[in-house]
Design a protein around this motif. Structure first.
Motif, PDB file in Angstrom:
ATOM      1  N   LYS A 293       0.816  -1.221   0.000  1.00  0.00           N
ATOM      2  CA  LYS A 293       0.000   0.000   0.000  1.00  0.00           C
ATOM      3  C   LYS A 293       0.848   1.270   0.000  1.00  0.00           C
ATOM      4  O   LYS A 293       0.296   2.371   0.085  1.00  0.00           O
ATOM      5  N   VAL A 296      -0.048   3.913  -2.650  1.00  0.00           N
ATOM      6  CA  VAL A 296      -1.358   4.526  -2.413  1.00  0.00           C
ATOM      7  C   VAL A 296      -1.275   5.529  -1.266  1.00  0.00           C
ATOM      8  O   VAL A 296      -1.875   6.612  -1.327  1.00  0.00           O
ATOM      9  N   GLU A 299       0.176   8.685  -2.472  1.00  0.00           N
ATOM     10  CA  GLU A 299      -0.776   9.389  -3.341  1.00  0.00           C
ATOM     11  C   GLU A 299      -1.830  10.115  -2.522  1.00  0.00           C
ATOM     12  O   GLU A 299      -2.156  11.286  -2.797  1.00  0.00           O
ATOM     13  N   ILE A 300      -2.375   9.451  -1.503  1.00  0.00           N
ATOM     14  CA  ILE A 300      -3.398  10.076  -0.655  1.00  0.00           C
ATOM     15  C   ILE A 300      -2.795  11.245   0.120  1.00  0.00           C
ATOM     16  O   ILE A 300      -3.408  12.306   0.264  1.00  0.00           O
ATOM     17  N   LEU A 512      -7.113   6.480   4.946  1.00  0.00           N
ATOM     18  CA  LEU A 512      -6.355   5.403   4.301  1.00  0.00           C
ATOM     19  C   LEU A 512      -7.180   4.124   4.229  1.00  0.00           C
ATOM     20  O   LEU A 512      -7.127   3.395   3.237  1.00  0.00           O
ATOM     21  N   VAL A 515      -9.669   4.112   1.418  1.00  0.00           N
ATOM     22  CA  VAL A 515      -9.050   3.968   0.091  1.00  0.00           C
ATOM     23  C   VAL A 515      -8.506   2.567  -0.126  1.00  0.00           C
ATOM     24  O   VAL A 515      -8.557   2.036  -1.240  1.00  0.00           O
ATOM     25  N   THR A 516      -7.984   1.916   0.933  1.00  0.00           N
ATOM     26  CA  THR A 516      -7.237   0.673   0.755  1.00  0.00           C
ATOM     27  C   THR A 516      -7.989  -0.580   1.180  1.00  0.00           C
ATOM     28  O   THR A 516      -7.476  -1.690   0.994  1.00  0.00           O
ATOM     29  N   PRO A 521     -13.075  -0.264  -1.834  1.00  0.00           N
ATOM     30  CA  PRO A 521     -12.022   0.758  -1.963  1.00  0.00           C
ATOM     31  C   PRO A 521     -12.537   1.978  -2.719  1.00  0.00           C
ATOM     32  O   PRO A 521     -13.234   1.854  -3.725  1.00  0.00           O
ATOM     33  N   ARG A 523     -10.553   4.573  -3.968  1.00  0.00           N
ATOM     34  CA  ARG A 523      -9.393   5.291  -4.491  1.00  0.00           C
ATOM     35  C   ARG A 523      -9.753   6.261  -5.607  1.00  0.00           C
ATOM     36  O   ARG A 523      -9.198   7.356  -5.715  1.00  0.00           O
ATOM     37  N   ASP A 524     -10.740   5.874  -6.442  1.00  0.00           N
ATOM     38  CA  ASP A 524     -11.075   6.704  -7.607  1.00  0.00           C
ATOM     39  C   ASP A 524     -12.185   7.712  -7.320  1.00  0.00           C
ATOM     40  O   ASP A 524     -12.517   8.516  -8.203  1.00  0.00           O
ATOM     41  N   SER A 527     -11.445  11.896  -4.099  1.00  0.00           N
ATOM     42  CA  SER A 527     -10.677  13.137  -4.288  1.00  0.00           C
ATOM     43  C   SER A 527     -11.395  14.341  -3.700  1.00  0.00           C
ATOM     44  O   SER A 527     -10.762  15.226  -3.101  1.00  0.00           O
TER      45      SER A 527
END
Length: 609
Positions: A293, A296, A299-300, A512, A515-516, A521, A523-524, A527
């Motif tokens: 991870k 990721v 990125e976060i 986190l 997102v993970t 998840p 992640r997309d 934002s």
């Protein structure tokens, strides 16, 4: 005979002398000026006064004598630049000259770009006893000092042994040449490739491809001058692992780089959160495991306005459990960082290079810091900050430095072999007669490689993320029974009844998990929420709360059997929590969604808990 006269023209690039005659027209004179300075037509303006009054234009069909311009006069030239004023033009030309020939165009960190534009000088008040001049005058006792003045740094409280990196750059780029020939070269311990005059190593080597010997010196500057944790809660939650298990622990520091005003042109690493990667810890060792991870998390953090600024580990041994004291083991009689820790710090610093315009490689050194949580002289937990020098980074990068098995305070420079050529590494020491001698770095005291950094906590705590009495569990703490799953998320939401959704969701470890996690998840689609947390915008957070993703998360939370008071107030779906939990339930072991009325999971066959 025509009388020649010399007219001085001052521009941001300097003063030049133009030869002209008294009867020469303005148009002819301006053509000479354009040719001398390398301007095209209409690319500049000339004035008789420094404050840009009394402009001389080619349309004035007059001679220089009629304009009362005589021998020795000074005119002022300003380029016609739409980008800004002449001072900005001058700054641009200087910054371009500071970049060495052949260096790549790089974008430095925001803090570096900010400090480049600062004056950096140390201004002093007029001394009532020593200054005998007027209030507007300056003398040796009150003239501003340069940011690299060693006498000033040594008299600070506490004294500063290392000037800041930008003060070091000012020292290099000072003088008449303005650092035109300055290039910060990275040390290389490898044989240069492409030498065709002899067979490759170990059959042959020459002075052209052979790396130079290294003499270790105390580094005069440091890339980071202060480490500051935003609040005590960040450090306390990290230390909880050691308090509960007695095993050592490690984490990565996420934060930002800001200006440190206590030191001229200084940089501070502000820590906003600690991420704990997968690891195996015992009472006297740590092993870092592969982290799927890691990308990721970076990125976060970047979307939250943060970056990885360092790492932290514990070296704590309880001395008296009744008093809550710890052993004071790291001091001048033992060591501050072991050789193995120096090598690990050098590895991390090589992974996080410092972008620098003055280096032909585009990078020089690193801002990545090391923090050790260990016992202090008062037998309480202290946080000590360090970096390793650029010389240590080079030795680690080129695999030239090894730890000693029985002496943690000593390193060992490898010897050359048929697979690798290693340059000689030396350090200077004082013998028993007080003479300075040069020693081969086999073994090597690691204090030659260490740079200490002050670590502090602010008087007024700062909170990038909200603090809760019942916080969301930290990742990778399964050995404590603290797991990140939808059961713990539902418990967290049920215990935090704040009416402000942003306060509930502003938790680094919770974000986190969203997102993970493997079930849902985000992640997309997260934002917008990350932007709301970064800017502390409650309206944006409320907008994201109404999305389908959060409604699905709430539905998953409602199926784990936790009574969440007021869950419908947070979600977009509403409905009865009890009805949802009676309909389906999630297995706490494999998260499979089971049909109502069953006591065992249909996937893993384990009983419902």
């Amino acid at each position: 005979l025509l009388t020649l006269q010399i007219i001085r023209v001052q521009s941001p690039d300097g003063v030049k002398r133009i030869t002209a005659t008294k009867r020469e027209t303005v148009a002819t004179f301006l053509k000479k000026v354009a040719k001398e300075f390398g301007f095209r037509n209409n690319g500049f303006s000339i004035y008789t006064n420094r404050n840009r009054t009394g402009e001389i234009t080619a349309s004035q069909n007059k001679s220089l004598s009629l304009l009362k311009i005589k021998h020795g006069d000074m005119l002022f030239l300003y380029p016609s630049s739409p980008a800004g004023t002449s001072s900005e033009t001058m700054d641009t030309s200087v910054s371009q000259n500071l970049r060495p020939v052949g260096a790549p165009q790089v974008v430095e960190d925001e803090i570096d770009q900010y400090l480049i534009k600062q004056d950096g000088k140390i201004y002093r008040n007029r001394d009532q006893q020593l200054c005998h001049h007027s209030p507007l005058g300056k003398c040796v006792h009150c003239v501003p000092l340069e940011p690299f003045d060693e006498d000033y740094l040594n008299h600070l409280e506490p004294p500063v042994k290392h000037m800041s990196f930008h003060a070091y750059i000012r020292k290099l780029t000072g003088g008449a040449d303005k650092g035109k020939f300055v290039a910060l070269e990275n040390i290389s311990c490898k044989i240069k490739s492409g030498c065709e005059g002899h067979p490759p190593w170990p059959e042959g080597i020459c002075t052209k491809c052979q790396p130079s010997a290294i003499t270790l010196n105390r580094q005069k500057y440091r890339h980071v001058d202060n480490i500051m944790f935003e609040n005590h809660t960040i450090a306390d939650r990290f230390l909880d692992f050691w308090r509960k298990t007695g095993n050592q622990h490690l984490g990565y520091l996420y934060g930002r780089y800001t200006e440190h005003k206590d030191i001229p042109l200084g940089i501070r690493a502000e820590v906003a959160a600690i991420y704990e990667p997968p690891q195996i810890g015992t009472q006297n060792s740590l092993e870092i495991l592969d982290d799927p991870k890691a990308e990721v998390v970076d990125e976060i953090a970047a979307k939250l306005g943060l970056r990885k600024v360092g790492w932290i580990f514990t070296d704590l041994v309880s001395e008296d459990t009744r008093k809550g004291t710890v052993r004071y083991s790291r001091n001048k009689d033992t060591y501050y960082l072991s050789a193995e820790e120096c090598i690990t710090a050098g590895y991390f610093q090589n992974q996080q290079p410092n972008i620098c315009r003055l280096s032909p490689d585009g990078h020089f050194g690193s801002k990545f810091v090391t923090v050790v949580a260990t016992g202090g002289p008062d037998n309480q937990v202290h946080f000590e900050g360090y970096q390793v020098s650029n010389q240590c980074m080079a030795l680690v990068r080129d695999e030239c430095l090894l730890p000693c098995r029985d002496a943690p305070e000593l390193g060992y420079a490898k010897e050359s072999s048929s697979e690798q050529y290693v340059p000689d590494v030396f350090y200077k020491d004082i013998d028993k007669f007080g003479n300075e001698i040069t020693q081969l770095a086999r073994p090597l005291p690691v204090e030659y490689l260490i740079i200490d950094i002050t670590t502090t906590f602010p008087k007024d705590p700062v909170y990038t993320f909200s603090i809760s009495q019942n916080p969301f569990p930290i990742e990778n703490r399964d050995v404590l029974g603290e797991t990140q799953d939808f059961h713990s998320l539902a418990t967290y939401l049920s215990q935090n009844t704040s009416s402000i959704f942003l306060d509930i969701i502003s938790d680094f470890h919770l974000l986190l998990f969203l997102v993970t996690n493997e079930v849902m998840p985000l992640r997309d689609s997260i934002s917008l929420l990350l932007e709301a947390v970064r800017t502390k915008n409650e309206e944006l957070a409320q907008t994201w709360k109404k999305s389908e993703q959060w409604a699905t998360i709430e539905q998953l939370c409602s199926t784990v059997g936790v009574q969440i008071s007021g869950l419908q107030d947070y979600g977009a779906m509403g409905g009865s929590t009890h009805a949802a939990s009676a309909a389906m339930w999630a297995c706490q072991h494999c998260t499979y969604m089971n049909q109502p009325g069953t006591d065992h999971c249909e996937m893993c066959s384990l009983p419902r808990t």
